[in-house]
Design a protein around this motif. Structure first.
Motif, PDB file in Angstrom:
ATOM      1  N   THR A  30      -8.363  -6.800  -0.656  1.00  0.00           N
ATOM      2  CA  THR A  30      -8.698  -8.046  -0.101  1.00  0.00           C
ATOM      3  C   THR A  30      -7.647  -9.165   0.004  1.00  0.00           C
ATOM      4  N   ALA A  31      -6.924  -8.966  -1.377  1.00  0.00           N
ATOM      5  CA  ALA A  31      -5.751 -10.016  -1.315  1.00  0.00           C
ATOM      6  C   ALA A  31      -4.635  -9.596  -0.479  1.00  0.00           C
ATOM      7  N   LEU A  32      -4.227  -8.460  -0.350  1.00  0.00           N
ATOM      8  CA  LEU A  32      -3.298  -7.975   0.587  1.00  0.00           C
ATOM      9  C   LEU A  32      -3.711  -8.334   2.062  1.00  0.00           C
ATOM     10  N   LEU A  33      -5.069  -8.282   2.485  1.00  0.00           N
ATOM     11  CA  LEU A  33      -5.599  -8.434   3.754  1.00  0.00           C
ATOM     12  C   LEU A  33      -5.264  -9.897   4.046  1.00  0.00           C
ATOM     13  N   ASN A  34      -5.530 -10.690   3.008  1.00  0.00           N
ATOM     14  CA  ASN A  34      -5.448 -12.226   3.059  1.00  0.00           C
ATOM     15  C   ASN A  34      -3.695 -12.485   3.605  1.00  0.00           C
ATOM     16  N   GLU A  35      -2.871 -11.859   2.638  1.00  0.00           N
ATOM     17  CA  GLU A  35      -1.684 -12.067   3.083  1.00  0.00           C
ATOM     18  C   GLU A  35      -1.053 -11.541   4.347  1.00  0.00           C
ATOM     19  N   ILE A  36      -1.556 -10.419   4.680  1.00  0.00           N
ATOM     20  CA  ILE A  36      -1.250  -9.840   6.109  1.00  0.00           C
ATOM     21  C   ILE A  36      -2.038 -10.859   7.292  1.00  0.00           C
ATOM     22  N   MET A  37      -3.101 -11.357   7.186  1.00  0.00           N
ATOM     23  CA  MET A  37      -3.549 -12.125   7.907  1.00  0.00           C
ATOM     24  C   MET A  37      -3.061 -13.555   7.995  1.00  0.00           C
ATOM     25  N   GLY A  38      -2.279 -13.886   6.946  1.00  0.00           N
ATOM     26  CA  GLY A  38      -1.819 -14.996   6.742  1.00  0.00           C
ATOM     27  C   GLY A  38      -0.291 -15.083   7.144  1.00  0.00           C
ATOM     28  N   ASP A  39       0.695 -15.313   6.141  1.00  0.00           N
ATOM     29  CA  ASP A  39       2.117 -15.697   6.571  1.00  0.00           C
ATOM     30  C   ASP A  39       2.810 -14.321   6.510  1.00  0.00           C
ATOM     31  N   GLY A  40       2.212 -13.025   6.036  1.00  0.00           N
ATOM     32  CA  GLY A  40       2.775 -11.826   5.999  1.00  0.00           C
ATOM     33  C   GLY A  40       4.004 -11.725   5.106  1.00  0.00           C
ATOM     34  N   GLN A  41       4.101 -12.887   4.332  1.00  0.00           N
ATOM     35  CA  GLN A  41       5.356 -12.658   3.036  1.00  0.00           C
ATOM     36  C   GLN A  41       4.437 -12.765   1.841  1.00  0.00           C
ATOM     37  N   PHE A  42       4.879 -11.752   1.058  1.00  0.00           N
ATOM     38  CA  PHE A  42       4.340 -11.644  -0.570  1.00  0.00           C
ATOM     39  C   PHE A  42       5.661 -10.790  -1.372  1.00  0.00           C
ATOM     40  N   THR A  43       5.255 -10.569  -2.341  1.00  0.00           N
ATOM     41  CA  THR A  43       6.340  -9.920  -3.438  1.00  0.00           C
ATOM     42  C   THR A  43       5.207  -8.725  -4.076  1.00  0.00           C
ATOM     43  N   VAL A  44       5.850  -7.552  -4.007  1.00  0.00           N
ATOM     44  CA  VAL A  44       5.156  -6.246  -4.751  1.00  0.00           C
ATOM     45  C   VAL A  44       5.897  -6.202  -5.935  1.00  0.00           C
ATOM     46  N   TYR A  45       5.273  -5.924  -7.025  1.00  0.00           N
ATOM     47  CA  TYR A  45       5.992  -5.546  -8.430  1.00  0.00           C
ATOM     48  C   TYR A  45       5.458  -4.212  -8.982  1.00  0.00           C
ATOM     49  N   ALA A  46       6.552  -3.404  -9.350  1.00  0.00           N
ATOM     50  CA  ALA A  46       6.043  -2.059  -9.849  1.00  0.00           C
ATOM     51  C   ALA A  46       5.921  -2.232 -11.597  1.00  0.00           C
ATOM     52  N   ILE A  47       5.023  -1.877 -12.112  1.00  0.00           N
ATOM     53  CA  ILE A  47       5.171  -2.252 -13.493  1.00  0.00           C
ATOM     54  C   ILE A  47       4.938  -0.600 -14.215  1.00  0.00           C
ATOM     55  N   GLY A  48       6.009  -0.300 -15.213  1.00  0.00           N
ATOM     56  CA  GLY A  48       5.811   1.016 -15.754  1.00  0.00           C
ATOM     57  C   GLY A  48       5.133   0.843 -17.132  1.00  0.00           C
ATOM     58  N   ASP A  49       4.153   1.971 -17.584  1.00  0.00           N
ATOM     59  CA  ASP A  49       3.578   1.664 -18.773  1.00  0.00           C
ATOM     60  C   ASP A  49       4.450   2.114 -20.203  1.00  0.00           C
ATOM     61  N   ALA A  50       5.739   2.346 -20.051  1.00  0.00           N
ATOM     62  CA  ALA A  50       6.613   2.703 -21.309  1.00  0.00           C
ATOM     63  C   ALA A  50       7.406   1.383 -21.387  1.00  0.00           C
ATOM     64  N   GLY A  51       7.753   1.186 -22.657  1.00  0.00           N
ATOM     65  CA  GLY A  51       8.514   0.275 -22.926  1.00  0.00           C
ATOM     66  C   GLY A  51      10.161   0.253 -22.411  1.00  0.00           C
ATOM     67  N   THR A  52      10.614   1.414 -22.107  1.00  0.00           N
ATOM     68  CA  THR A  52      11.875   1.731 -21.288  1.00  0.00           C
ATOM     69  C   THR A  52      11.379   2.788 -20.209  1.00  0.00           C
ATOM     70  N   TYR A  53      12.237   2.969 -19.240  1.00  0.00           N
ATOM     71  CA  TYR A  53      12.083   4.095 -18.420  1.00  0.00           C
ATOM     72  C   TYR A  53      13.395   4.208 -17.421  1.00  0.00           C
ATOM     73  N   ASN A  54      13.458   5.529 -17.151  1.00  0.00           N
ATOM     74  CA  ASN A  54      14.712   5.964 -16.401  1.00  0.00           C
ATOM     75  C   ASN A  54      14.147   6.886 -15.066  1.00  0.00           C
ATOM     76  N   ILE A  55      13.984   6.214 -13.934  1.00  0.00           N
ATOM     77  CA  ILE A  55      13.207   6.628 -12.897  1.00  0.00           C
ATOM     78  C   ILE A  55      13.980   6.355 -11.550  1.00  0.00           C
ATOM     79  N   SER A  56      13.566   7.394 -10.565  1.00  0.00           N
ATOM     80  CA  SER A  56      14.327   7.150  -9.185  1.00  0.00           C
ATOM     81  C   SER A  56      13.178   7.089  -8.368  1.00  0.00           C
ATOM     82  N   VAL A  57      13.119   6.292  -7.318  1.00  0.00           N
ATOM     83  CA  VAL A  57      12.290   6.244  -6.195  1.00  0.00           C
ATOM     84  C   VAL A  57      12.833   6.412  -5.128  1.00  0.00           C
ATOM     85  N   ALA A  58      12.213   7.296  -4.182  1.00  0.00           N
ATOM     86  CA  ALA A  58      13.026   7.475  -2.848  1.00  0.00           C
ATOM     87  C   ALA A  58      11.864   7.751  -1.715  1.00  0.00           C
TER      88      ALA A  58
END
Length: 181
Positions: free
Chosen positions: A141-169
């Motif tokens: 619902t929140a995403l739909l509101n943003e898409i139908m609104g100004d189309g600008q928002f920030t997404v955050y990825a949160i890992g569940d470990a205190g530190t991490y070493n990842i690659s995202v492709a």
């Protein structure tokens, strides 16, 4: 009964002549997220999203009615020895939140957790089907509101470990949007 048989086609022709044809459909927006590798003591990574950079979105923005499907896609590689779970959160404006506490106090959870086994080098690709199960209704619902609104928002990825070493492709925020004229 004969009169009714001819009345409906006549009404359709009259509406067509007046320019009152309803056109509806769907279109797909693949908003590409940056590939990245992170070795950090922070559990947070962010990406600003501006759908106004996508021509299909700009062309149909005023006609948007709903989201038919939504997915966060990509390949996550765990380069560390501990398993990791990732959640995606969103703020309805472009933001720079410093840490997990600030994000969870301010943002809305969209998706997750997406879990990857211990590494190093263990990868998992999230596809349409799995991604769909990871979204929650409040996030959609929140995403739909943003898409139908100004189309600008920030997404955050949160890992569940205190530190991490990842690659995202090949990260993609994929939106199948419904429109009607």
């Amino acid at each position: 009964m004969k009169a009714l048989k001819f009345a409906i086609p006549a009404l359709v022709l009259a509406l067509a002549a007046a320019g009152c044809i309803l056109v509806s459909g769907q279109f797909l927006i693949d908003f590409e997220l940056d590939d990245f590798a992170a070795v950090t003591s922070s559990t947070v990574t962010k990406q600003d999203v501006d759908l106004n950079t996508e021509s299909d979105y700009v062309d149909h923005k005023s006609e948007l009615k709903s989201i038919a499907e939504i997915a966060v896609l990509g390949k996550l590689t765990n380069n560390a020895a501990s398993p990791i779970g990732v959640e995606v959160w969103m703020t309805p404006t472009l933001t720079t939140l410093a840490d997990e506490t600030a994000i969870k106090a301010t943002a809305i959870k969209l998706w997750g957790p997406f879990n990857v086994a211990a590494g190093p080098g263990t990868s998992k690709t999230v596809d349409w089907n799995e991604s769909a199960t990871l979204f929650n209704s409040t996030g959609k619902t929140a995403l739909l509101n943003e898409i139908m609104g100004d189309g600008q928002f920030t997404v955050y990825a949160i890992g569940d470990a205190g530190t991490y070493n990842i690659s995202v492709a090949n990260g993609i925020l994929a939106l199948t949007l419904e429109f009607a004229k």
